[in-house]
Structure formats: structure tokens, C-alpha cells
Design a protein around this motif. Structure first.
Motif, PDB file in Angstrom:
ATOM      1  N   ALA A  62       3.675  10.337  -9.202  1.00 45.21           N
ATOM      2  CA  ALA A  62       3.219  10.487 -10.587  1.00 45.21           C
ATOM      3  C   ALA A  62       2.276  11.667 -10.756  1.00 45.21           C
ATOM      4  O   ALA A  62       2.277  12.341 -11.776  1.00 45.21           O
ATOM      5  N   THR A  63       1.452  11.930  -9.767  1.00 45.90           N
ATOM      6  CA  THR A  63       0.390  12.908 -10.003  1.00 45.90           C
ATOM      7  C   THR A  63       0.596  14.245  -9.310  1.00 45.90           C
ATOM      8  O   THR A  63      -0.139  15.175  -9.584  1.00 45.90           O
ATOM      9  N   ALA A  64       1.567  14.369  -8.427  1.00 46.93           N
ATOM     10  CA  ALA A  64       1.685  15.619  -7.682  1.00 46.93           C
ATOM     11  C   ALA A  64       1.945  16.791  -8.612  1.00 46.93           C
ATOM     12  O   ALA A  64       2.521  16.644  -9.689  1.00 46.93           O
ATOM     13  N   LEU A  65       1.501  17.950  -8.155  1.00 44.31           N
ATOM     14  CA  LEU A  65       1.606  19.154  -8.979  1.00 44.31           C
ATOM     15  C   LEU A  65       3.042  19.654  -9.084  1.00 44.31           C
ATOM     16  O   LEU A  65       3.528  20.006 -10.148  1.00 44.31           O
ATOM     17  N   ASP A  91       3.846   5.737  -5.469  1.00 48.77           N
ATOM     18  CA  ASP A  91       3.791   5.824  -6.931  1.00 48.77           C
ATOM     19  C   ASP A  91       2.749   6.848  -7.365  1.00 48.77           C
ATOM     20  O   ASP A  91       2.998   7.699  -8.208  1.00 48.77           O
ATOM     21  N   THR A  92       1.553   6.790  -6.747  1.00 53.68           N
ATOM     22  CA  THR A  92       0.492   7.733  -7.088  1.00 53.68           C
ATOM     23  C   THR A  92       0.948   9.163  -6.844  1.00 53.68           C
ATOM     24  O   THR A  92       0.777  10.043  -7.677  1.00 53.68           O
ATOM     25  N   GLU A 149       2.296   1.715  -3.444  1.00 56.28           N
ATOM     26  CA  GLU A 149       1.283   2.165  -4.391  1.00 56.28           C
ATOM     27  C   GLU A 149       1.008   3.657  -4.196  1.00 56.28           C
ATOM     28  O   GLU A 149       0.922   4.433  -5.148  1.00 56.28           O
ATOM     29  N   LEU A 150       0.893   4.045  -2.936  1.00 58.51           N
ATOM     30  CA  LEU A 150       0.650   5.449  -2.630  1.00 58.51           C
ATOM     31  C   LEU A 150       1.806   6.315  -3.116  1.00 58.51           C
ATOM     32  O   LEU A 150       1.609   7.365  -3.718  1.00 58.51           O
ATOM     33  N   LEU A 161       0.837  -1.201   0.000  1.00 60.26           N
ATOM     34  CA  LEU A 161       0.000   0.000   0.000  1.00 60.26           C
ATOM     35  C   LEU A 161       0.876   1.256   0.000  1.00 60.26           C
ATOM     36  O   LEU A 161       0.620   2.211  -0.745  1.00 60.26           O
TER      37      LEU A 161
END
Lengths: 566, 130
Positions: free
Chosen positions: B30-33, B26-27, B23-24, B20
Motif C-alpha cells: 500500500a505504501t511503497a513508492l 499489506d503495508t 500485515e507487513l 504479521l
């Protein structure tokens, strides 16, 4: 201009047509990319990260803040993207209240909607949702900061479009919240109650204050006579939620529904608007003829604008028309008429507006401490009441409004859209009373959803300069221009962009549907037998009856109390 | 992520927590501003990469090999070395140590706050962290 530019979205070539970002283009081709923080009329914020797309090189871009480039290839629905979106939603849900069934925004919540769309069945993170922190100090809106997902939509709406700046981000990192200055109750902030923040809020963090319980109570009480007035914008705002099409005029059905719910007398605020037209035109003509310095004359129909003026430009108050808003003019008359009834009079107004809730509580509109309008409910609340009562709205047979105040004109109906007040006043003061003259007013630049419109008409041999603004930022920009010396004679201000049809109490719809609401009102105007307020036969009888010698008392107001909370 | 890490160091880690976290991480990266956001999870990712066995020891064996997680520490008295002098029980700030003089003392683990005061006072080095 040369060759057309293309890019590839999910394997399909798509033409680039001046879209400012990928998101617009993606939505244009029929893909509902999820977002929380994107609204086309607000600046791009890029905070929610739901609209991420994958490029051909495998890198990720937020579609809302990336302009389309020719030859670009993107994918909007890959395993990675779905996983990220789910994770983001789970993280949002981890510290969000999950008592959906008892939330005021149940069924209208974007978070709920997206959680459903992405099939979130389990949140793997510990629940860190805090206890509700409710601020219901304002008569217009209720805030619960713990339902906030920090998308910033309300902040940008309040600052960019309305120039009110009542709320902003406070604190940093995981302690960040949306707050008024010094975390004071919203009623003590510069908030004017326009409710646009509630319109854009994706969750239940900012919602319209609910007054339906009080209205039901009045309806259930046998000893009260409940009268109701329905604002012009309501009829084109609620259909979509009740099975009709966008902008469809549902006035007849609304009347039928209200009658079934038990309202005793049902009227149309357009009648009140006719009174406003007459009084406001008189005021304008008087000021024009006297050549007084108090020009321009600002309209006073919009309570959020009046409040904004009081809080930010108190020196301009003498310029604001002394006319009460149509709701308050009409309410004064209805209350006056209801005095003859043996039952206790309760007057309800159905409005597209959250600021009207505040206006109704103002001391200026109370007689012996009792407000002329006892309760204001918004279009959203009316929809809620109709649903609650089990009435199948779409199947109702339209009915007509009641007498003795049941005649209205097209001029009153168009009050609900930006430019409508001006058009109605122009119809009144125009010297050419022919049909052609009437129609030509519509093409003088008063119609349309633009935030700032200007027109010039001739009154006698005098040029009258008129400005029409909607959105308080546009209003304050115009005021600054006037202060720098620009001259206008008449300024119509509506706080909500596009006018009342997009009021804070209306259900939220995308831009195209809002345009349909405006069209709906103009076609309602076309269907009216009488187009000019002064030709309304009711006006004559009112001025010779109830209003005789009391015009100032019942139809005008001096806003005195600048420091009232609200 | 902090919440999960804290859960692990408190000895409440569960199977799947490492996955977990990854996965977090990675998220987020990948997505942070912004760049700061994108790199924020890096320490967690690199420690999992290099010291996965330590994470596993915390989660599955409820043990901290480096001895720095207070909640996972256990202080015990070696029966063979303890002479029953009672010095430790007099020093303990929470009276977690009891026993008869001249017999081995014991530590009540539910009371013990792992302060280590007893370790320092024991003249026979009979008390140890495990």
C-alpha cells in the motif's frame, strides 16, 4: 480570478490557495501529519511514507508529493493509515539503536517523538540494529550512520542548498547507507562544517559535536579565568527551548545564566563585529579608491564560506576580505587583555555555528600553539548547559555584559542575520549620517530572508554594486555569474540560509520562527543607543590601546593552508 | 519479511507470524513508492494464500512437508532394516552415526548436518529423511 477552489480534508472543506502539495494544505488546517523526509525548502523526496493519506476511492497517496486538486476528498486519520504508520515506525525501530537515554539527540529526535505519538510499545520484528559506527573526525559534527533512517534530508541539504555534496547515498537495497565518497572520514570530504545536515537530521545520525564537558572542566578549575563571548544570533535562537517565545531577545538572561554558571567575564561578539565593520569598510574603501582588480570584495565572517571558498574556489581567496571573523578579532583582543591576569586564560565562544568549531582550531588563529578561542559551544550546547545547571531561565533577571569590552552597537548585533554585515558596512560608509539616512539603508534591499539580494549605493560619484547571498548554492551561482563577467563590488556571503540565525548550531525551528529570529535582531538593533560601529567609544580606546601598531597582527589573517583537514 | 521467513524455515516460527507477514505485505504494497516495491511482497502473499497449510506445518509442527527446509529435515535409521554394517558411520563427514557392528546404528541429531551421504551409501535403504 474566478471561483475559489476547494477540497475536503477529513470532512472539512478547505480552500486551495496555491499550496504546492497536500501536506502543506493539511498542516495549514491544523493537522500535524507526521513526516521524516519533508522540509519545505528542500525538494520533495517521498521516501518516508509517513504522510500517506486516503482518497475518497480508498487509494493511498503521499501527501508530500501530491498536488491538491479541486474537489478532492481525503482522509488523514483512518484505521488503515494508523496501522501503516505504526508498521513503518516499527520497521524503522527494528534496525535502529534503541538506547534513547544515552543518545546525543535524546528529546529532539523525530523518530522518538513519532514512536511516542503513535504509541509504539512493542517492536514485533527481530532487532537488527548494528553496533554504532561513529565518525567524529570533524570538529563540527559527529555522524553515526547506524542511527540513520535514510530519509535523505542531509543529502538534499548538502547538495541542493549548500552545493557542497560531501555526502550521498551509497549501495543499494537493505545495504544502503549515507556515505562520503569511498566512505572516508567526513573531515577528508568536501564538508565545510556548516552543520545544516545536523539541522535537518530527524534522528541522532548527525549531531553537533559536543564540547560542553571541556567548558565545564574549565569553569570548575579555580586556576583559570574563563571569558566568554556570545554571538548576536544566539540571543534570538535559544529562547524557545527555554520557555520564551520565538525570536525573543534573551541576551540579558543569557548573561545572567552564564554568570551563575561561573564565567568570569562575559562579552558580546557584536563588539567584535564592530571591529569587523571598521576593518572591512576600510578594506572596501581602499579597494574602491585604488581601483584594484580584486573586486568584488567577499566578506570573511562566515567560516563555512571561507572553507568552501578554499576548497572550491581557491583562486578567489585574494578577493576574500583579510578581516578575521568577529569572533576571532574579539578573541584576539580578549586573549591579549587576559595576559595581565595571574590565572590561566580560557576563552569560550557561544556561537550559532558548527563551522566556528573548526575555525577555532585553525593554525592561523593560534598564538604559540594555543588557540585564541579555546572552546566553541553552539546555542544547542548552551541550552544543554543551562538545563544541566538547573537554572530556570525564564525567571532570570536580565543582566548586562562586562567591561572593559562591554559597549557594542546595533550595527554589530545585526551581523547575525543575512544582509546584516552589509547594512553595518553601509552605515559606516554612507555619507548621509542623519537618522533618515540610517533608516533609508534598511530599505535598500538588504533586509529579508531571500537567498539572493542585490542593491546599489552611491559612494561619492561612484556606483557600488552589492550582492548579499545566503546558502552556499546561491553563493556558487553568484560566483559563476561573476566569472561570466557580471560586476559587483561587495559580496556578503553567509553559508546558512538566512544567515547565522539559522546556523547549524541553533535549535531547529520551522520557517516562520526563523523569520521571527531575524525580527528579534532588528528590534535589538533599534534598542541600541549607538547604531554605527565607528561611533562605538570602545573602538577609539582599542585602536589607541591594544591595537596600536598591531591591527594587522590581531585583526587580519591570510588563509594559507588549503589542505588542512576539517 | 525475509527475517521472519528465515525464522520459519529454521523451525523457530511462532504463532502469529503468518498474520504479521500478511500485515507487513499489506503495508508495503500500500505504501511503497514504486511499482516494484508495491509488488515485492506478492510472492509471499500468494504462497500464504495457496499453501497456508505448509506454513502452518513449519510453524506448529516444525515439519517441512516438501522436505526442502534443511533445518527441519531429520534423517533416521530404520532399526528393522539396519544390519549394522557400519558403512554409514564410516561415510558420515561429522561422525554423527555410531553403534555396534551387527546391531542397529543411530544418528546423533545434534551433530547431523543433513548432508544425506549416509542415505546414499546404505546398501539396505534403511536410512530415510522424515
Amino acid at each position: 480570478m474566478g471561483n475559489k477552489e476547494y477540497m475536503i480534508i477529513d470532512g472539512i472543506p478547505v480552500e486551495i490557495n496555491g499550496e504546492k502539495n497536500l501536506l502543506e494544505l493539511i498542516r495549514k488546517v491544523g493537522i500535524k501529519l507526521p513526516t521524516f523526509c519533508y522540509h519545505s525548502e528542500l525538494s520533495v523526496y517521498g521516501a518516508c511514507r509517513m504522510c500517506m493519506v486516503e482518497t475518497e476511492r480508498g487509494s493511498l497517496e503521499a501527501a508530500c508529493s501530491t498536488p491538491p486538486r479541486a474537489g478532492m476528498e481525503i482522509k488523514t486519520n483512518t484505521e488503515r493509515l494508523r496501522k501503516y504508520r505504526k508498521n513503518i515506525l516499527e520497521l524503522l525501530l527494528a534496525n535502529h539503536c534503541r538506547d534513547c537515554t544515552t543518545c546525543n539527540n535524546n528529546g529532539k529526535c523525530k523518530l522518538q517523538d513519532l514512536a511516542m505519538r503513535f504509541n509504539i510499545q512493542n517492536v514485533r520484528f527481530p532487532n537488527t540494529a548494528a553496533e554504532p559506527k561513529v565518525d567524529d573526525s570533524s570538529p563540527s559534527i559527529t555522524r553515526d550512520t547506524n542511527k540513520c533512517i535514510l530519509c535523505g534530508d542531509c543529502v538534499r541539504m548538502c547538495n541542493e542548498i549548500q552545493n557542497v555534496g560531501a555526502i550521498d547515498f551509497a549501495h543499494r537495497g537493505s545495504k544502503m547507507t549515507i556515505s562520503t565518497s569511498f566512505d572516508a572520514p567526513i573531515a577528508q570530504s568536501p564538508c565545510v562544517g556548516c552543520g545544516q545536515c545536523a539541522v535537518v537530521c530527524p534522528t541522532g545520525a548527525i549531531v553537533v559535536k559536543d564540547n560542553t564537558a571541556e567548558v565545564w572542566k574549565a569553569l570548575d578549575d579555580k586556576n583559570t579565568k574563563v571569558t566568554v563571548q556570545i554571538a548576536p544570533a544566539v540571543r534570538v535562537g535559544l529562547g524557545k527551548e527555554l520557555g520564551l517565545s520565538d525570536g525573543e531577545n534573551a541576551m540579558g538572561k543569557i548573561v545572567a545564566a552564564l554568570r551563575r554558571m561561573g564565567f568570569d567575564e562575559i562579552y558580546d561578539t557584536s563588539t567584535g563585529a564592530d571591529l569587523t565593520v571598521l576593518e572591512e569598510s576600510n578594506e572596501l574603501l581602499k579597494r574602491l579608491e585604488e581601483g584594484k582588480q580584486d573586486m568584488p570584495l567577499f566578506t570573511s565572517c562566515c567560516p563555512a564560506w571561507v572553507r568552501y571558498c578554499e576548497k572550491n574556489y581557491p583562486e578567489l581567496l585574494p578577493h576574500v576580505s583579510t578581516c578575521r571573523s568577529p569572533m576571532q578579532m574579539f578573541a584576539a583582543i580578549i586573549k591579549e587583555e587576559s595576559k595581565n591576569s595571574s590565572r590561566k586564560a580560557v576563552h569560550v565562544a557561544v556561537m550559532p555555528c558548527t563551522a566556528k568549531k573548526f575555525e577555532a582550531t585553525r593554525d592561523e588563529f593560534k598564538v604559540n600553539g594555543i588557540p585564541n578561542v579555546d572552546y566553541v559551544i553552539t546555542t544547542q550546547e548552551l541550552i544543554q548547559m543551562i538545563k544541566e545547571s538547573g537554572i530556570v531561565f525564564s525567571e532570570l533577571e536580565p543582566e548586562s555584559i562586562d567591561m572593559p569590552f562591554g559597549t557594542m552597537t546595533g550595527a554589530g548585533v545585526i551581523f547575525g542575520v543575512t544582509g546584516g554585515v552589509t547594512e553595518a558596512v553601509l552605515r559606516r560608509i554612507a555619507s548621509d549620517k542623519s537618522n533618515t539616512g540610517l533608516m533609508s539603508i534598511a530599505y535598500k534591499g538588504v533586509r529579508g530572508m531571500e537567498g539572493v539580494k542585490e542593491t546599489t549605493i552611491m559612494y561619492g560619484d561612484r556606483e557600488v554594486r552589492i550582492a548579499i547571498v545566503s546558502g552556499l548554492k546561491n553563493a556558487s551561482d553568484l560566483i559563476e555569474r561573476i566569472k561570466e563577467g557580471e560586476h559587483y563590488d561587495f559580496v556578503e556571503v553567509m553559508a546558512c540560509p538566512g544567515g547565522c540565525i539559522n546556523g547549524g548550531g541553533q535549535p531547529f525551528v520551522p520557517y516562520e520562527a526563523r523569520v521571527m529570529r531575524g525580527k528579534g535582531l532588528y528590534s535589538a538593533d533599534k534598542l541600541c543607543n549607538i547604531k554605527r560601529s565607528e561611533e562605538n567609544p570602545l573602538m577609539m580606546s582599542l585602536y589607541n590601546g591594544i591595537l596600536k601598531g598591531r591591527v594587522h597582527e590581531l585583526l587580519h589573517v591570510e588563509y594559507a593552508s588549503k589542505n588542512q583537514e576539517g | 519479511m525475509l527475517a521472519i521467513l528465515e525464522k520459519i524455515v529454521e523451525g523457530k516460527g511462532e504463532d502469529g507470524d503468518i498474520e504479521l507477514l500478511l500485515e507487513l505485505a499489506d503495508t508495503i504494497s500500500a505504501t511503497a513508492l514504486c511499482g516494484l516495491g508495491k509488488t515485492a511482497p506478492n510472492p509471499v502473499v500468494s504462497t500464504i494464500r495457496s499453501f497456508r497449510d505448509e506454513y502452518e506445518a513449519h510453524i506448529y509442527e516444525k515439519r517441512c512437508p516438501a522436505g526442502s527446509c534443511q533445518k527441519l529435515k531429520k534423517i533416521v535409521i530404520d532399526e528393522n532394516l539396519c544390519k549394522g554394517c557400519s558403512k554409514c558411520s564410516r561415510t558420515c563427514p561429522v561422525t554423527a552415526i555410531s553403534g555396534k557392528v551387527k546391531e542397529p546404528f543411530t544418528i546423533d541429531q545434534t551433530k547431523c548436518i543433513k548432508c544425506g551421504a549416509c542415505i546414499a551409501t546404505c546398501p539396505f535403504h534403511a536410512i530415510k529423511e522424515v
